[in-house]
Design a protein around this motif. Sequence first.
Motif, PDB file in Angstrom:
ATOM      1  N   HIS A 193       0.680  -1.173   0.048  1.00  0.00           N
ATOM      2  CA  HIS A 193       0.046  -0.110  -0.047  1.00  0.00           C
ATOM      3  C   HIS A 193       0.931   1.307   0.049  1.00  0.00           C
ATOM      4  O   HIS A 193       0.663   2.303  -0.698  1.00  0.00           O
TER       5      HIS A 193
ATOM      6  N   LEU B 113       3.050  10.320   5.157  1.00  0.00           N
ATOM      7  CA  LEU B 113       2.423  10.340   3.738  1.00  0.00           C
ATOM      8  C   LEU B 113       2.216  11.683   3.085  1.00  0.00           C
ATOM      9  O   LEU B 113       1.277  12.513   2.805  1.00  0.00           O
TER      10      LEU B 113
ATOM     11  N   ARG C  32      -5.300  11.227   6.203  1.00  0.00           N
ATOM     12  CA  ARG C  32      -5.462  11.397   4.575  1.00  0.00           C
ATOM     13  C   ARG C  32      -6.300  10.431   4.285  1.00  0.00           C
ATOM     14  O   ARG C  32      -6.693   9.261   4.773  1.00  0.00           O
ATOM     15  N   VAL C  33      -6.943  10.630   3.068  1.00  0.00           N
ATOM     16  CA  VAL C  33      -7.874   9.574   2.749  1.00  0.00           C
ATOM     17  C   VAL C  33      -7.201   8.249   2.297  1.00  0.00           C
ATOM     18  O   VAL C  33      -7.648   7.210   2.849  1.00  0.00           O
ATOM     19  N   ARG C  34      -5.960   8.381   2.011  1.00  0.00           N
ATOM     20  CA  ARG C  34      -5.192   7.045   1.759  1.00  0.00           C
ATOM     21  C   ARG C  34      -5.104   6.215   3.037  1.00  0.00           C
ATOM     22  O   ARG C  34      -4.936   5.135   2.773  1.00  0.00           O
ATOM     23  N   GLN C  35      -5.296   6.716   3.978  1.00  0.00           N
ATOM     24  CA  GLN C  35      -5.111   5.992   5.257  1.00  0.00           C
ATOM     25  C   GLN C  35      -6.285   5.834   6.078  1.00  0.00           C
ATOM     26  O   GLN C  35      -6.185   5.678   7.219  1.00  0.00           O
ATOM     27  N   SER C  36      -7.551   6.078   5.427  1.00  0.00           N
ATOM     28  CA  SER C  36      -8.691   5.922   6.244  1.00  0.00           C
ATOM     29  C   SER C  36      -9.551   5.050   5.680  1.00  0.00           C
ATOM     30  O   SER C  36      -9.524   4.941   4.309  1.00  0.00           O
TER      31      SER C  36
ATOM     32  N   ILE D 112     -15.451   3.230   3.300  1.00  0.00           N
ATOM     33  CA  ILE D 112     -14.711   3.235   1.983  1.00  0.00           C
ATOM     34  C   ILE D 112     -14.245   1.660   1.484  1.00  0.00           C
ATOM     35  O   ILE D 112     -13.402   1.243   2.314  1.00  0.00           O
TER      36      ILE D 112
ATOM     37  N   SER E  31      -5.439   7.285  -3.670  1.00  0.00           N
ATOM     38  CA  SER E  31      -5.780   6.156  -2.860  1.00  0.00           C
ATOM     39  C   SER E  31      -6.337   5.006  -3.203  1.00  0.00           C
ATOM     40  O   SER E  31      -6.159   3.791  -3.045  1.00  0.00           O
TER      41      SER E  31
ATOM     42  N   HIS F 217      -8.185  -0.967  10.050  1.00  0.00           N
ATOM     43  CA  HIS F 217      -7.413  -0.001  10.843  1.00  0.00           C
ATOM     44  C   HIS F 217      -7.365   0.118  12.336  1.00  0.00           C
ATOM     45  O   HIS F 217      -6.956   0.488  12.799  1.00  0.00           O
TER      46      HIS F 217
END
Lengths: 334, 334, 334, 334, 334, 334
Positions: free
Chosen positions: A71, A314, B21-25, E30, E64, F26
């Motif tokens: 990722h 990030l 960040r969106v990437r980590q959510s 998501i 993402s 997560h």
Amino acid sequence: MSKVVTFGEVMMRLSPPENRRVRQSHQLEIFFGGTELNVASSLANFEMQVEQVSVVSNDFIGESAIAAMRHLGVGVAAVTKVDYPLGLYFLENGAGMRPSQISYNRLNAAFANIDPESINWVEILDGCTYLHWTGITPGISESAYKTLKDGLEIAQNKEITVTTDPSYRSNLWKYGKNGQEVLAELTGFSNIFIGGANEINEILKTDFENNPDGFIEASKELIVTFPSIKKVFNKVRTSFSASWQKIYGQAWTGTEYITTDELEISNVIDRIGTGDAFAAGIIYGLEHYDSQKTLEFANASCALKHTILGDNSLVCLEEILDVMQGSRNGRIKR
Amino acid sequence: MSKVVTFGEVMMRLSPPENRRVRQSHQLEIFFGGTELNVASSLANFEMQVEQVSVVSNDFIGESAIAAMRHLGVGVAAVTKVDYPLGLYFLENGAGMRPSQISYNRLNAAFANIDPESINWVEILDGCTYLHWTGITPGISESAYKTLKDGLEIAQNKEITVTTDPSYRSNLWKYGKNGQEVLAELTGFSNIFIGGANEINEILKTDFENNPDGFIEASKELIVTFPSIKKVFNKVRTSFSASWQKIYGQAWTGTEYITTDELEISNVIDRIGTGDAFAAGIIYGLEHYDSQKTLEFANASCALKHTILGDNSLVCLEEILDVMQGSRNGRIKR
Amino acid sequence: MSKVVTFGEVMMRLSPPENRRVRQSHQLEIFFGGTELNVASSLANFEMQVEQVSVVSNDFIGESAIAAMRHLGVGVAAVTKVDYPLGLYFLENGAGMRPSQISYNRLNAAFANIDPESINWVEILDGCTYLHWTGITPGISESAYKTLKDGLEIAQNKEITVTTDPSYRSNLWKYGKNGQEVLAELTGFSNIFIGGANEINEILKTDFENNPDGFIEASKELIVTFPSIKKVFNKVRTSFSASWQKIYGQAWTGTEYITTDELEISNVIDRIGTGDAFAAGIIYGLEHYDSQKTLEFANASCALKHTILGDNSLVCLEEILDVMQGSRNGRIKR
Amino acid sequence: MSKVVTFGEVMMRLSPPENRRVRQSHQLEIFFGGTELNVASSLANFEMQVEQVSVVSNDFIGESAIAAMRHLGVGVAAVTKVDYPLGLYFLENGAGMRPSQISYNRLNAAFANIDPESINWVEILDGCTYLHWTGITPGISESAYKTLKDGLEIAQNKEITVTTDPSYRSNLWKYGKNGQEVLAELTGFSNIFIGGANEINEILKTDFENNPDGFIEASKELIVTFPSIKKVFNKVRTSFSASWQKIYGQAWTGTEYITTDELEISNVIDRIGTGDAFAAGIIYGLEHYDSQKTLEFANASCALKHTILGDNSLVCLEEILDVMQGSRNGRIKR
Amino acid sequence: MSKVVTFGEVMMRLSPPENRRVRQSHQLEIFFGGTELNVASSLANFEMQVEQVSVVSNDFIGESAIAAMRHLGVGVAAVTKVDYPLGLYFLENGAGMRPSQISYNRLNAAFANIDPESINWVEILDGCTYLHWTGITPGISESAYKTLKDGLEIAQNKEITVTTDPSYRSNLWKYGKNGQEVLAELTGFSNIFIGGANEINEILKTDFENNPDGFIEASKELIVTFPSIKKVFNKVRTSFSASWQKIYGQAWTGTEYITTDELEISNVIDRIGTGDAFAAGIIYGLEHYDSQKTLEFANASCALKHTILGDNSLVCLEEILDVMQGSRNGRIKR
Amino acid sequence: MSKVVTFGEVMMRLSPPENRRVRQSHQLEIFFGGTELNVASSLANFEMQVEQVSVVSNDFIGESAIAAMRHLGVGVAAVTKVDYPLGLYFLENGAGMRPSQISYNRLNAAFANIDPESINWVEILDGCTYLHWTGITPGISESAYKTLKDGLEIAQNKEITVTTDPSYRSNLWKYGKNGQEVLAELTGFSNIFIGGANEINEILKTDFENNPDGFIEASKELIVTFPSIKKVFNKVRTSFSASWQKIYGQAWTGTEYITTDELEISNVIDRIGTGDAFAAGIIYGLEHYDSQKTLEFANASCALKHTILGDNSLVCLEEILDVMQGSRNGRIKR
């Protein structure tokens, strides 16, 4: 495109949401970190090719670690699996004058049980331009130390640039080796030293002061002792509290002392991995910039990491360049 | 009771929790906003009657938007539905020197496809005292522009007070019209201008400086050019970082320059919609106060919005009045 | 080991996550607090033996309250149950210049319906060194007042040290008694007064100023009026905003005025219970330290509480001692 | 468009997420319900105009309740505020053979303290076609009973159709009145009875059996006793477990006994409010359908509510019609 | 190792937690899906090498999506970016007799704006063994159709095995082409058909019955019409409700009709992507098994997907093999 | 009141919310369990006095474990701390035919490093009526085995009733001892055996069949071999899937074979700890009931645990008694 190889443990970080203590939380948030992975993931964000050599557990947690590395854009071809649990750590996020606290569960974990024979350094380092190591790895176990030393020897033969962030951690080094001696030995294989007077003192058993003059003298002494070292880069941190920090960069380029602006973070989101974001900035800079710009890039990378939750930074190139160019007021970008 | 009508797009905002960040959510938090709805919802909190003219998607997302408007106390009788998706935007909340970032998905959405014929302005503006528009709406699509112009013409005939926050957004205006020309045209239908030297420069193609004198000169020039404009209200923001801001109000009342205290927000919860909270404060003040108190009310409204999560300012009258009267130390109210 | 007994209501606190308002939240976070339980739980964290006398609802909510008390390490042997709902309060966490708001649901709840006969004070106070009460309890209901007075009389006979934080809350005292008179009466049973000029003025109907001299004069007058009082400890708070506070301690030891360093919290996590953390610090100090160190311990305890979510201060001894010894920069502890 | 008025308490429901017990949860999910609001919100979903007469607390919780009602599309013009806390209840969701548990905090709350004089029934019932009441309301307090009776008398005069779901709850009726007598008295003002043999037995002090014949006999007896009653509608539930239910409708139309298909819900999402969804279905059907279709509509409405989290049935007309027409296999709708 | 290439849109799925409706949720979860990515990610779980050709938005949402693909183990070298928003869809998860509902926002999104010239099929298909396409892609836009057709022609030349799941979706095909004609044309480039009598009827404009005989006849007719088709695989679903399903596989191997056991899922976690898990099972089977075992593998893969949240099937080989071998009672694996 | 002592490891369980896999989560939810603690916490719920002998980590995780034990009502006076991390396990909750999966991290953890000398069994067992052990503990480490054996010898001397659930786990027993031999040795110290033919076969190296006759024969043989064993209790589970189970109890009382009704759980919330809930039921029954009622109580306790999230059974006496008395339809309790 230059390839970077990092070598180190991938850990699962478990921390309660917001600023809760574990005692008062029913949930833990998962992040996968480890100092070398933090460096690697920043480099991937900077669009460099990067691969990490590591060992994970042979179960669904190890699978999760590998997926997390993918990722992040970090290559996993050199990640192997063993029948030990993945290393992990618990973090209670501090605030104000209350420090963050960490509790580790790593010393009998997968990475500590790495088999040096299982790592084919010659193949892994093929086409590699930079190899990055830190002082954590050789402190974990004898086999981790041996594997690292094998890699450094081969890197030296291949004339790969070796960068190191060799800080000594007193809660490691339980397996019998003397930390100072090992770090000194391995520094001898390295070319770029990321650290300051304190780190140099640990290795040289000196007592240079922790100020600009001390840093310059320590750096010179380090280079005399280990002629493979060409430059020394360091970040200087002022902590008002767990939530409020200032940071600037200093470096000894071999010929001159340089510094950067000081950047202020008045509401730290996450302190973990900020040093790794600095190290990643140095490696990126070595490839793209002169020493002054390298230091500025690394300092901005480090400062921005304080605004990112988790171990990995990030932050993308453009955000760092904006801060370097003076855009620090946080205006919304639409 | 005076009735206010607002006209504009209702958008779904999707932002990761906290500062992720969106990437980590894996989750996004839903807020329904849009600059005009933000103004409308503040007015509803101030216990004014307010209705928004808008278009939403003909699906369960549009239904959710309408329910959210009702929840806010905004009238929905003039909201229609079309077979296009609801406009939305993604927000990554910044922190410190890292700016918030927004990515839009609106240009082919429900509101952009509004049919000017479907809006019965005569009926909607019946009994209306204020009509509020912003520079976003005419930038979305030609039909949005036409519908707005229709409304402004009818408002002019009905002698409704037209307030405007006409800021130019460069990521709109994709449909062929020139933003400056359209904003100038529509400003000609307006009575209260909410903006400063920058916004006036955009419309007049001038280059007044962004300081008190520049603001005064620009305001005078604006009123000369568009005699329908009677007063100009503006907020002046100083950004130390995404998390730390100062704000004060300035106004040209047609005869004098007035200002307010500067209010400081050292830990911004949400920056979105703060300008809309200012605009709503102006409209409320026009109905209840003189210009000086209007400006103070709007400035306090704006400052308090920085402490509220989401696009809408869920601040009630009493809280604003407390801040206006100097109560700013945040003591617990039991 | 010294045993402390506290007497008071255990309440469920319900607050929306982060800084949301209830209107914009679908969830409430549960904390079990109440000023006396906050004191008790701090003392348990400091490894003192502590037991709370209380009454909870006879349902699964009361069971949850008891389990929460056990979790905190507070003894529950003297907690009884009645067929009334548990008291609770809603909290909207403020930020910046927006104050936190509290709405109570307690006046017909379980604790208000305590039966004085049901509490066996003689047995409960057996082996007890300190009894702590606050001005909340006698304001809740006549039976709460009577029960407290019973306890204080028995404590006096047993020569137990009685500590009190007797602040007057205007939203209580609905049952007919005069708050000032009752607080004065019960202060007469007490030995350590935790409060400042304001609290003393409430009791003595005086108007000493809220500054060091005023505090000294007020303390002297208090001790003259109530000779059982031996020392007066107080925290002095400067609020810049709901999120930014400074705190220092002041005391009149009977013979001298002493103070502490001022501690600054620039990003308050939770304001609730900070006074209780101060009171707990005083009680701990009475048992272990002289007055100067007691005051410093209490001040550090209070400051650290601002960094902990919820009503209870989950701060351990070591963390307080570190802050007392000057370690306030929040460095990570590994 | 026909207007429906409902009268009853709006309560905050607080339940732990998923199937947790309160003891093991740090969070509670908020829903605003109450049997009459559940009926009202269903009717709003069915696009009927509906207004609820109620009383809420004069604080931010009461504001939240009103906003929630608006969100549901229920008119709030007849909601007033008093200085008592909002009624609330805690729910632990059961599963399998473990029953859901409820603990109430309502008997001294805002609605219980309603002032009958404060409700202007003549104005509220102006233009109203249906008035709906349940057996909960008169059990809460004497003033709630009186207010209801006032409304029923005026409704009778205005020839409004009165629907009732008069079930007796033994944990109410603490204020002195006899529940059976009051329910009998108020049934005498009603036209449509929603209940079965059990509910009729409670009112008539009879012991008809809980089977089709018993239902028919009971209904006939009810209509003889209270000639205002024209029809009796009931749902028949078979519970295998908290998670698995079957439901069908039965009715006595005054001349014949009718029933519906049995609908099965093998994984109940939420049991609360399913009876209210049935009642709402009856009211909708009275306005739009004959008795057979009314019963089928109500049964489908009830069955679908089992799939919706919370007290309110967020089911739209189309979904009910689909189930009525036999579409019960849950295929994805794109 | 065989390489599979998939071509299709990557979409962000946004669904409220658990079974909530969007109206009653402040959060959306998501997932990144899309039918072809679902196939690709399953194949990556099965340890096949797989790469997806796609187009994403040129913003942090597109980033993402790419990171999510990497996380899944799907190659992203052939993913490009354009200045249109990423396609997305909202899903309300059904339960019992309430169907799941989907609302799309894709027709003006990034993938719909793919430039056929931007895809270098010759290079992408180099070393490729299987190319998979579905009927969604050519329905999105003319350029998506053209790009797909280009790829199929080159695949035909390279003798790559083309698999297809060509189901017709009526909410697509808005750009002018006739869906039936296009699907028929593209089926002519394909070798393995994944679908049943319904899908074949759509393409051939026939009306074979949806039973075993109908399937056999339809398959024969399909192969006669499109001789490139060698085998037809299909899953047969029985839906009791949105939460309860049964599934078995049927195939026409060109010479015989084969089937599998029926597998039952009494508590569906997620219905989305179950057909894609079947298709992925077929492709895996083509490479490793005979037709009978292929069908059993695909059926088990499909059944297991019903137990996984989200669009992607995170099921590994071992889990499928266990189910194939009869282990279906869900005993804990330690 | 009888006192029960349990001896075993306290583990932190970490599982993703709902049915997610770790890879797609997560967050992890924290539960503190371990088979013996699960038994102890059930007994505390049944209002028996219970204390657990254990060892936890000397950090904030160990503190959290102790607080969790107190929360459950389990005595912690005999819990000590060592400088090893707390044992933990990861759980992926299965569904349908997908099994739950567990990955352990315990073999070098705190409990495995227990020092037999550190446990003062004589003092701990003072006043104790029951001592409970399971087959997990002696499989963890040699020191755990030794400590257990010490305790059993002292219990034997004190004529404490020893209950055992001696199941063999193949993923333990890594330290050199033979599991079968050790379990046989320790069974010789025990009085009540909780297990069936499988467990007896493991110990006796026999091959009795897993049916009623086999159970009877095995029990007889067990009692012949180990005359200290007086009774054998067992639960018989039928698994349709991870989500659907049936359970009944069987016992050999020394003189007769008895059984219970079969209880069905069609939607399992959590399978972990259900056997422990059975064991706790047996211990409670031994103290309060005859064998038949003991078995019924244990079976109902076991069945109800399937409806509770987490390792611990938060089921109270009344709920079990209701199920025993036939109330199994899950009607709401108000």
